[in-house]
Design a protein around this motif. Structure first.
Motif, PDB file in Angstrom:
ATOM      1  N   GLU A 207     -49.234  83.416 -47.709  1.00 61.94           N
ATOM      2  CA  GLU A 207     -49.665  83.263 -46.940  1.00 61.94           C
ATOM      3  C   GLU A 207     -51.447  83.447 -47.115  1.00 61.94           C
ATOM      4  OE1 GLU A 207     -52.532  83.559 -43.152  1.00 61.94           O
ATOM      5  OE2 GLU A 207     -49.767  82.977 -43.202  1.00 61.94           O
ATOM      6  N   PRO A 208     -52.738  82.382 -46.409  1.00 63.54           N
ATOM      7  CA  PRO A 208     -53.665  82.658 -47.153  1.00 63.54           C
ATOM      8  C   PRO A 208     -54.382  84.356 -46.480  1.00 63.54           C
ATOM      9  CG  PRO A 208     -53.797  80.779 -46.096  1.00 63.54           C
ATOM     10  CD  PRO A 208     -52.460  80.960 -45.532  1.00 63.54           C
ATOM     11  N   SER A 209     -53.626  84.596 -45.499  1.00 63.73           N
ATOM     12  CA  SER A 209     -54.786  85.616 -45.505  1.00 63.73           C
ATOM     13  C   SER A 209     -54.788  87.072 -46.717  1.00 63.73           C
ATOM     14  CB  SER A 209     -54.384  85.645 -43.658  1.00 63.73           C
ATOM     15  OG  SER A 209     -52.964  86.378 -43.520  1.00 63.73           O
ATOM     16  N   LEU A 210     -53.157  86.608 -46.643  1.00 59.71           N
ATOM     17  CA  LEU A 210     -53.214  87.887 -47.933  1.00 59.71           C
ATOM     18  C   LEU A 210     -53.905  88.074 -49.053  1.00 59.71           C
ATOM     19  CD1 LEU A 210     -49.363  87.273 -48.452  1.00 59.71           C
ATOM     20  CD2 LEU A 210     -50.774  89.791 -46.652  1.00 59.71           C
ATOM     21  N   LYS A 211     -54.566  86.877 -49.495  1.00 53.90           N
ATOM     22  CA  LYS A 211     -55.145  86.815 -50.372  1.00 53.90           C
ATOM     23  C   LYS A 211     -54.871  86.891 -51.602  1.00 53.90           C
ATOM     24  CE  LYS A 211     -59.384  86.662 -47.633  1.00 53.90           C
ATOM     25  NZ  LYS A 211     -60.173  87.384 -46.324  1.00 53.90           N
TER      26      LYS A 211
ATOM     27  N   THR B 201     -46.048  74.352 -58.671  1.00 54.71           N
ATOM     28  CA  THR B 201     -46.584  73.949 -57.275  1.00 54.71           C
ATOM     29  C   THR B 201     -46.362  73.950 -55.723  1.00 54.71           C
ATOM     30  OG1 THR B 201     -46.316  71.236 -57.167  1.00 54.71           O
ATOM     31  CG2 THR B 201     -48.140  71.382 -58.435  1.00 54.71           C
ATOM     32  N   TYR B 202     -47.088  74.740 -55.381  1.00 52.38           N
ATOM     33  CA  TYR B 202     -46.661  74.540 -53.283  1.00 52.38           C
ATOM     34  C   TYR B 202     -47.679  74.303 -52.789  1.00 52.38           C
ATOM     35  CZ  TYR B 202     -45.305  77.434 -49.676  1.00 52.38           C
ATOM     36  OH  TYR B 202     -45.129  77.874 -48.457  1.00 52.38           O
ATOM     37  N   ALA B 203     -47.106  73.410 -51.441  1.00 50.45           N
ATOM     38  CA  ALA B 203     -47.896  72.478 -50.524  1.00 50.45           C
ATOM     39  C   ALA B 203     -48.861  71.474 -50.921  1.00 50.45           C
ATOM     40  CB  ALA B 203     -48.898  73.659 -49.467  1.00 50.45           C
ATOM     41  N   GLY B 204     -49.490  70.596 -50.350  1.00 48.45           N
ATOM     42  CA  GLY B 204     -50.224  69.003 -50.983  1.00 48.45           C
ATOM     43  C   GLY B 204     -51.557  70.208 -51.364  1.00 48.45           C
ATOM     44  N   MET B 205     -51.653  68.696 -51.587  1.00 47.16           N
ATOM     45  CA  MET B 205     -53.421  69.319 -51.551  1.00 47.16           C
ATOM     46  C   MET B 205     -53.855  69.596 -50.791  1.00 47.16           C
ATOM     47  SD  MET B 205     -55.104  68.563 -54.874  1.00 47.16           S
ATOM     48  CE  MET B 205     -55.239  67.837 -56.241  1.00 47.16           C
ATOM     49  N   GLY B 206     -55.136  70.215 -49.825  1.00 45.25           N
ATOM     50  CA  GLY B 206     -56.067  70.228 -49.356  1.00 45.25           C
ATOM     51  C   GLY B 206     -55.183  71.287 -47.772  1.00 45.25           C
ATOM     52  N   HIS B 207     -53.362  71.676 -48.660  1.00 47.74           N
ATOM     53  CA  HIS B 207     -53.381  72.783 -47.574  1.00 47.74           C
ATOM     54  C   HIS B 207     -53.880  73.721 -47.626  1.00 47.74           C
ATOM     55  CE1 HIS B 207     -49.978  74.762 -45.822  1.00 47.74           C
ATOM     56  NE2 HIS B 207     -49.469  73.190 -44.805  1.00 47.74           N
ATOM     57  N   PRO B 208     -53.605  74.588 -47.004  1.00 46.07           N
ATOM     58  CA  PRO B 208     -54.638  75.608 -46.852  1.00 46.07           C
ATOM     59  C   PRO B 208     -53.506  76.715 -47.909  1.00 46.07           C
ATOM     60  CG  PRO B 208     -54.382  75.516 -44.547  1.00 46.07           C
ATOM     61  CD  PRO B 208     -53.400  73.921 -44.895  1.00 46.07           C
ATOM     62  N   GLU B 209     -52.260  76.570 -47.896  1.00 45.02           N
ATOM     63  CA  GLU B 209     -51.445  77.096 -48.736  1.00 45.02           C
ATOM     64  C   GLU B 209     -51.018  76.944 -49.648  1.00 45.02           C
ATOM     65  OE1 GLU B 209     -48.054  78.319 -46.621  1.00 45.02           O
ATOM     66  OE2 GLU B 209     -49.061  79.224 -45.665  1.00 45.02           O
ATOM     67  N   HIS B 210     -51.719  75.684 -50.118  1.00 46.61           N
ATOM     68  CA  HIS B 210     -51.683  74.622 -52.055  1.00 46.61           C
ATOM     69  C   HIS B 210     -51.830  75.513 -53.311  1.00 46.61           C
ATOM     70  CE1 HIS B 210     -51.622  72.204 -54.985  1.00 46.61           C
ATOM     71  NE2 HIS B 210     -53.089  72.400 -55.118  1.00 46.61           N
ATOM     72  N   ARG B 211     -51.573  75.760 -54.121  1.00 51.20           N
ATOM     73  CA  ARG B 211     -51.281  76.042 -55.032  1.00 51.20           C
ATOM     74  C   ARG B 211     -50.411  75.572 -56.466  1.00 51.20           C
ATOM     75  NH1 ARG B 211     -52.456  80.230 -51.400  1.00 51.20           N
ATOM     76  NH2 ARG B 211     -52.248  81.928 -51.817  1.00 51.20           N
TER      77      ARG B 211
END
Length: 164
Positions: free
Chosen positions: A104-108, A138-148
């Motif tokens: 979750e991006p908000s967790l930073k 990898t997690y989530a696709g490029m451009g996705h806010p959760e991408h890693r």
């Protein structure tokens, strides 16, 4: 050091995963990431064999974060997860599933580092919610806010073979 193990995708993987779980004690980072098909089923079979339980990180940590003020969630994530996992016996490996909440991006937070911190002091077997490609987690696709996109350094990947 990078390790990879490929076996047929089924609970037939269980004996090999059990051996690896014992062998990992000798490494500095005691983290095994399960990748491929049948990961959750394999983790549950290991939990049953060890008379333990796989921890649903999403549900358990999610409940704790829900009552944490939004402004404190990023700072609290590591501490809350440590509190949750401290309740699991230290002799047994820590079995983690449903890690998606950590992305979750908000967790930073850096999800892989959060799990690696747990693995410095004990064995951790976790289901990787993304893919393993070219020595990268990898997690989530490029451009996705959760991408890693992470290097596999410090992680032993137990990759089940894809079924035909």
């Amino acid at each position: 050091m990078t390790h990879e193990f490929a076996f047929p995708s089924d609970v037939a993987d269980l004996p090999a995963l059990e051996r690896l779980t014992e062998e990992i004690n000798a490494l500095q980072s005691k983290l095994i990431m399960l990748a491929g098909s049948g990961k959750t089923r394999l983790l549950r079979a290991l939990a049953q064999r060890l008379n333990g339980e796989a921890l649903n990180v999403g549900a358990t940590l999610g409940r704790r974060l829900a009552v944490t003020p939004v402004s404190d969630r990023g700072f609290s994530t590591n501490e809350l997860l440590r509190e949750i996992t401290d309740g699991v016996g230290n002799d047994a490996p820590l079995l983690l599933d449903n890690l998606e909440v950590l992305f979750e991006p908000s967790l930073k937070v850096n999800p892989l580092n959060v799990i690696k911190l747990l693995a410095h002091s004990r064995r951790v077997i976790a289901v990787w919610p993304g893919e393993v490609r070219n020595d990268r987690l990898t997690y989530a696709g490029m451009g996705h806010p959760e991408h890693r996109d992470y290097s596999r350094d410090g992680v032993v990947v137990f990759e089940t073979a894809q079924r035909q």
